[in-house]
Design a protein around this motif. Structure first.
Motif, PDB file in Angstrom:
ATOM      1  N   TYR A   1       0.415  -1.370  -0.078  1.00 28.28           N
ATOM      2  CA  TYR A   1       0.354   0.341  -0.363  1.00 28.28           C
ATOM      3  C   TYR A   1       0.885   1.624   0.110  1.00 28.28           C
ATOM      4  O   TYR A   1       0.431   2.375  -0.686  1.00 28.28           O
ATOM      5  N   ASP A   2       2.351   0.737   0.276  1.00 32.47           N
ATOM      6  CA  ASP A   2       2.390   2.309   1.025  1.00 32.47           C
ATOM      7  C   ASP A   2       3.820   2.719  -0.568  1.00 32.47           C
ATOM      8  O   ASP A   2       3.436   3.482  -1.157  1.00 32.47           O
ATOM      9  N   TRP A   3       3.220   1.301  -1.178  1.00 34.84           N
ATOM     10  CA  TRP A   3       3.847   1.555  -2.599  1.00 34.84           C
ATOM     11  C   TRP A   3       3.123   2.049  -3.788  1.00 34.84           C
ATOM     12  O   TRP A   3       3.727   2.885  -4.351  1.00 34.84           O
TER      13      TRP A   3
ATOM     14  N   ILE B   1       0.425   3.751  -2.258  1.00 34.32           N
ATOM     15  CA  ILE B   1       0.327   5.847  -2.393  1.00 34.32           C
ATOM     16  C   ILE B   1       1.095   6.708  -2.900  1.00 34.32           C
ATOM     17  O   ILE B   1       2.025   7.163  -2.948  1.00 34.32           O
ATOM     18  N   HIS B   2       2.866   5.896  -2.309  1.00 36.70           N
ATOM     19  CA  HIS B   2       3.642   6.235  -3.413  1.00 36.70           C
ATOM     20  C   HIS B   2       3.922   6.470  -5.204  1.00 36.70           C
ATOM     21  O   HIS B   2       5.236   6.684  -6.062  1.00 36.70           O
ATOM     22  N   GLY B   3       2.848   5.944  -5.867  1.00 41.49           N
ATOM     23  CA  GLY B   3       3.269   6.096  -7.165  1.00 41.49           C
ATOM     24  C   GLY B   3       3.652   4.727  -7.969  1.00 41.49           C
ATOM     25  O   GLY B   3       3.665   5.211  -9.127  1.00 41.49           O
ATOM     26  N   PHE B   4       4.696   3.607  -6.871  1.00 46.07           N
ATOM     27  CA  PHE B   4       5.165   2.616  -7.176  1.00 46.07           C
ATOM     28  C   PHE B   4       4.367   2.103  -8.352  1.00 46.07           C
ATOM     29  O   PHE B   4       2.794   1.783  -7.939  1.00 46.07           O
ATOM     30  N   ASN B   5       4.620   1.021  -9.305  1.00 42.50           N
ATOM     31  CA  ASN B   5       3.895  -0.105  -9.842  1.00 42.50           C
ATOM     32  C   ASN B   5       4.434  -1.116  -8.451  1.00 42.50           C
ATOM     33  O   ASN B   5       5.695  -1.965  -8.645  1.00 42.50           O
ATOM     34  N   VAL B   6       3.131  -1.183  -8.037  1.00 39.81           N
ATOM     35  CA  VAL B   6       2.899  -3.043  -7.005  1.00 39.81           C
ATOM     36  C   VAL B   6       3.563  -4.281  -7.320  1.00 39.81           C
ATOM     37  O   VAL B   6       3.983  -4.655  -7.317  1.00 39.81           O
ATOM     38  N   PHE B   7       3.141  -4.313  -8.502  1.00 39.94           N
ATOM     39  CA  PHE B   7       3.421  -5.635  -9.174  1.00 39.94           C
ATOM     40  C   PHE B   7       4.570  -6.069  -9.738  1.00 39.94           C
ATOM     41  O   PHE B   7       5.115  -7.188  -9.021  1.00 39.94           O
ATOM     42  N   GLU B   8       5.322  -4.756 -10.234  1.00 42.40           N
ATOM     43  CA  GLU B   8       6.606  -4.917 -10.660  1.00 42.40           C
ATOM     44  C   GLU B   8       7.660  -5.054  -9.341  1.00 42.40           C
ATOM     45  O   GLU B   8       8.251  -6.290  -9.700  1.00 42.40           O
TER      46      GLU B   8
END
Length: 214
Positions: free
Chosen positions: A45-47, A49-56
């Motif tokens: 969730y933190d990823w 919120i900060h705009g990262f591609n979570v699945f990547e």
């Protein structure tokens, strides 16, 4: 006596889409690292919120899983979600008044149907339109005109996305109501659009809608 038709959007109107997202993250985390699933879900969730591609980022740490597998879990899991505050009271009020109730939601059939089942609201509605099942998405006119009923005198549409939710029901002379974002919505609300896209009413809580539709 002519009736009223109260038609709802689903995501960020009756239930927060971010709650579905967090529910999916917990499901994924339990499958990837059961022992530390809470910490992993919070990190995901933190990823997000900060705009990262979570699945990547997950596939970089867990090479046994693919993005496609993660997306499949996300879309198909049975979520733990609840109605936004005031939602049950509003649905009960409309049902007790004898109003017809409808639901229009964009998305995949399995995903949206799982949300509806998790919320326990299917029996409230006279008609449910899920875009994948129906063949078109909002703001296509077909998604709204399907609710035409000769016994109905007035239509109300309750939603949140200014970009696509209100332009068509406005054209159809429905009464449009926007639930204002309290900071949880996936799609941010932009009220600097052409008047045709804007709702007739804005409310900060679902309970306020009772006075509008009664």
């Amino acid at each position: 006596m002519k009736s009223k038709y109260i038609i709802f959007d689903l995501d960020d109107t009756l239930a927060y889409e971010v709650d579905f997202l967090r529910s999916a993250y917990i499901e994924i985390a339990e499958r990837l690292d059961h022992q530390h699933c809470t910490a992993l879900a919070n990190k995901m969730y933190d990823w997000y919120i900060h705009g990262f591609n979570v699945f990547e980022k997950l596939t970089q740490s867990y090479d046994r899983v693919t993005k496609e597998e993660l997306l499949n879990i996300y879309r198909n899991h049975k979520p733990t979600i609840q109605l936004i505050e005031g939602g049950k009271e509003l649905l009960d009020f409309c049902k007790n008044k004898g109003y017809k109730l409808g639901l229009i939601t964009d998305g995949r059939s399995v995903t949206q149907r799982n949300k509806i089942a998790a919320l326990g609201i299917a029996d409230y509605f006279d008609k449910i339109i899920v875009s994948e099942e129906f063949g078109t998405t909002k703001p296509n006119r077909n998604n709204f005109e399907i609710f035409k009923d000769p016994s109905v005198e007035s239509y109300y549409y309750i939603a949140d996305n200014v970009s696509k939710d209100f332009v068509t029901p406005n054209l159809l002379a429905w009464k449009t109501i926007c639930l204002l974002d309290k900071g949880f919505n996936i799609h941010k609300q932009d009220f600097e659009k052409d008047l045709s896209f804007l709702p007739m009413h804005k409310v900060s809580g679902l309970e306020e809608i009772i006075k509008i539709v009664e």
